[in-house]
Design a protein around this motif. Structure first.
Motif, short mmCIF file in Angstrom:
data_model
loop_
_atom_site.label_atom_id
_atom_site.label_comp_id
_atom_site.label_asym_id
_atom_site.label_seq_id
_atom_site.Cartn_x
_atom_site.Cartn_y
_atom_site.Cartn_z
N MET A 175 0.82 -1.21 0.00
CA MET A 175 0.00 0.00 0.00
C MET A 175 0.86 1.26 0.00
N ASN A 176 2.01 1.20 0.62
CA ASN A 176 2.93 2.34 0.59
C ASN A 176 3.42 2.61 -0.83
N SER A 177 3.51 1.55 -1.63
CA SER A 177 3.92 1.72 -3.03
C SER A 177 2.89 2.57 -3.77
N TRP A 178 1.60 2.34 -3.47
CA TRP A 178 0.56 3.17 -4.08
C TRP A 178 0.71 4.63 -3.64
N VAL A 179 0.92 4.85 -2.36
CA VAL A 179 1.11 6.22 -1.86
C VAL A 179 2.33 6.86 -2.51
N TRP A 180 3.39 6.10 -2.61
CA TRP A 180 4.64 6.61 -3.20
C TRP A 180 4.42 7.02 -4.66
N LEU A 181 3.72 6.18 -5.43
CA LEU A 181 3.51 6.45 -6.85
C LEU A 181 2.58 7.62 -7.10
N THR A 182 1.68 7.89 -6.17
CA THR A 182 0.66 8.91 -6.41
C THR A 182 0.95 10.25 -5.73
N THR A 183 1.78 10.27 -4.70
CA THR A 183 1.95 11.52 -3.95
C THR A 183 3.40 11.99 -3.82
N PHE A 184 4.38 11.16 -4.15
CA PHE A 184 5.78 11.55 -3.95
C PHE A 184 6.43 11.93 -5.29
N PHE A 185 7.33 12.88 -5.21
CA PHE A 185 8.14 13.27 -6.37
C PHE A 185 9.47 13.81 -5.87
N PRO A 186 10.57 13.42 -6.51
CA PRO A 186 10.66 12.43 -7.59
C PRO A 186 10.55 11.01 -7.05
N LEU A 187 10.31 10.08 -7.96
CA LEU A 187 10.21 8.68 -7.57
C LEU A 187 11.60 8.07 -7.55
N ASN A 188 12.16 7.95 -6.36
CA ASN A 188 13.47 7.33 -6.21
C ASN A 188 13.50 6.55 -4.90
N PHE A 189 14.63 5.95 -4.62
CA PHE A 189 14.73 5.10 -3.44
C PHE A 189 14.56 5.90 -2.15
N THR A 190 15.03 7.13 -2.15
CA THR A 190 14.93 7.96 -0.95
C THR A 190 13.47 8.26 -0.61
N THR A 191 12.69 8.67 -1.62
CA THR A 191 11.27 8.96 -1.36
C THR A 191 10.50 7.69 -1.05
N PHE A 192 10.93 6.55 -1.61
CA PHE A 192 10.27 5.29 -1.27
C PHE A 192 10.49 4.93 0.20
N LEU A 193 11.71 5.14 0.67
CA LEU A 193 11.98 4.91 2.09
C LEU A 193 11.19 5.87 2.96
N ALA A 194 11.03 7.10 2.51
CA ALA A 194 10.26 8.09 3.27
C ALA A 194 8.80 7.67 3.37
N ALA A 195 8.25 7.12 2.28
CA ALA A 195 6.85 6.67 2.29
C ALA A 195 6.67 5.53 3.28
N ASN A 196 7.61 4.62 3.33
CA ASN A 196 7.51 3.49 4.26
C ASN A 196 7.76 3.92 5.70
N ALA A 197 8.66 4.88 5.89
CA ALA A 197 8.93 5.36 7.24
C ALA A 197 7.71 6.06 7.82
N ALA A 198 6.96 6.77 6.97
CA ALA A 198 5.79 7.51 7.45
C ALA A 198 4.71 6.58 7.98
N SER A 199 4.66 5.35 7.47
CA SER A 199 3.60 4.42 7.90
C SER A 199 4.13 3.33 8.83
N PHE A 200 5.35 3.49 9.33
CA PHE A 200 5.99 2.42 10.09
C PHE A 200 5.13 1.96 11.27
N TRP A 201 4.63 2.89 12.07
CA TRP A 201 3.89 2.50 13.26
C TRP A 201 2.53 1.90 12.91
N PHE A 202 1.95 2.30 11.78
CA PHE A 202 0.72 1.66 11.32
C PHE A 202 0.99 0.21 10.92
N ASP A 203 2.14 -0.02 10.28
CA ASP A 203 2.51 -1.38 9.90
C ASP A 203 2.80 -2.23 11.13
N VAL A 204 3.41 -1.62 12.14
CA VAL A 204 3.66 -2.33 13.39
C VAL A 204 2.34 -2.73 14.04
#
Length: 241
Positions: free
Chosen positions: A169-198
Motif C-alpha cells: 500500500m505504501n507503493s501506491w502512496v509513493w507512486l501517487t503523492t511523492f516526487f521524484p520517484l526514487n529510493f529515498t522517497t520510497f523509504l520516506a513513504a515506508n517510514a511515514a507508515s511504520f507504526w501503522f505497519d507495526v
C-alpha cells in the motif's frame, strides 16, 4: 495447461506494456500511478477470469462468500482502531485451510466489499491485490504445513504479512503523492507508515495466538465435510452414467 498459458501471456503483455511505456515517455512525463493502476486491473482481471473458468462448486462459492463476510465484519467492528483488525488474519486462515484460490478470492472480495463502507478509490485494486496475495501465499503455506501447524507459526506469518501489506500500500502512496520517484522517497513513504505497519503486524500476531487453536480445527472439520459431500456427488454421477 490453457490457464498456465493464459497466465504466461498476461505476464508477457504486462512486461511489454511497462517497457514500452518507459521507452515512449520520459520518466518525468510518465504517470506511473495510472500505469500501475492499469496493470493491477489487468492482473485482477486475470485472477477473476481464471476463477470464473475453473470448476467451482456452489458450496465453494458460498464458503468464499461466508469467509469474506466474516472478515468484512471484523474490519468494520474494529474500525476505531487504526490498522488493528482481525481482517488480515481471517484472510490468511481462509487461504491456509482452503487453498490459494479460495485465499485470493476471499482477500480480494474483502477489500472490494468492505470499501463500500470505508470508501472506494484508486487504492481499492491495491488492497484487493495485497489481501489476495496474502490469502494465496497462506494457501501455499497451508499445503506444506497442514493441520500440524503451530499457532506461533501463523503468528509469525501474519507478522510478515502485516509489513508486506503495508509496503504494497505504501507503493501506491509513493507512486501517487511523492516526487521524484526514487529510493529515498520510497523509504520516506515506508517510514511515514511504520507504526501503522507495526500495529497491523501486532494485530495479526495477537489474533493468531488467541484464535488459531479454536478456529483452525473448526475450519478443517468443515473442509473435510465439504470434501466428503463432493466425493459423494461425483460417485452418484458415475453410477448414473
Amino acid at each position: 495447461m490453457k490457464r498456465k498459458l493464459l497466465t504466461l501471456l498476461f505476464v508477457l503483455v504486462a512486461a511489454v506494456l511497462a517497457v514500452l511505456a518507459y521507452a515512449i515517455w520520459p520518466t518525468e512525463d510518465l504517470n506511473w500511478a495510472v500505469t500501475s493502476f492499469v496493470l493491477l486491473l489487468l492482473g485482477l482481471g486475470l485472477f477473476y477470469l481464471r476463477f470464473e473458468r475453473a470448476k467451482v462448486s456452489s458450496k465453494e462459492m458460498a464458503l468464499i462468500a461466508s469467509l469474506a463476510a466474516l472478515a468484512v465484519v471484523g474490519r468494520i467492528i474494529f474500525a476505531p482502531f487504526p490498522n488493528f483488525k482481525p481482517t488480515t488474519y481471517l484472510i490468511l486462515l481462509a487461504g491456509f485451510v482452503f487453498g490459494p484460490r479460495a485465499g485470493f478470492m476471499v482477500g480480494a472480495t474483502v477489500a472490494l466489499v468492505s470499501n463500500m463502507f470505508f470508501g472506494q478509490g484508486p487504492w481499492t485494486p491495491w488492497q484487493m491485490m495485497a489481501w489476495g496475495l496474502a490469502g494465496a501465499t497462506a494457501g501455499l503455506y497451508g499445503r506444506w504445513r497442514g493441520e500440524k501447524v503451530h499457532p506461533l507459526e501463523l503468528a509469525v506469518f501474519g507478522a510478515v504479512w502485516g509489513f508486506l501489506f503495508g509496503w504494497i500500500m505504501n507503493s501506491w502512496v509513493w507512486l501517487t503523492t511523492f516526487f521524484p520517484l526514487n529510493f529515498t522517497t520510497f523509504l520516506a513513504a515506508n517510514a511515514a507508515s511504520f507504526w501503522f505497519d507495526v500495529s497491523h503486524a501486532t494485530a495479526n500476531v495477537l489474533f493468531a495466538l488467541l484464535l488459531t487453536r479454536s478456529f483452525l480445527p473448526t475450519l478443517y472439520r468443515f473442509r473435510k465435510k465439504l470434501t466428503t459431500i463432493s466425493l459423494e456427488v461425483q460417485t452418484d454421477e458415475k453410477i448414473q452414467h
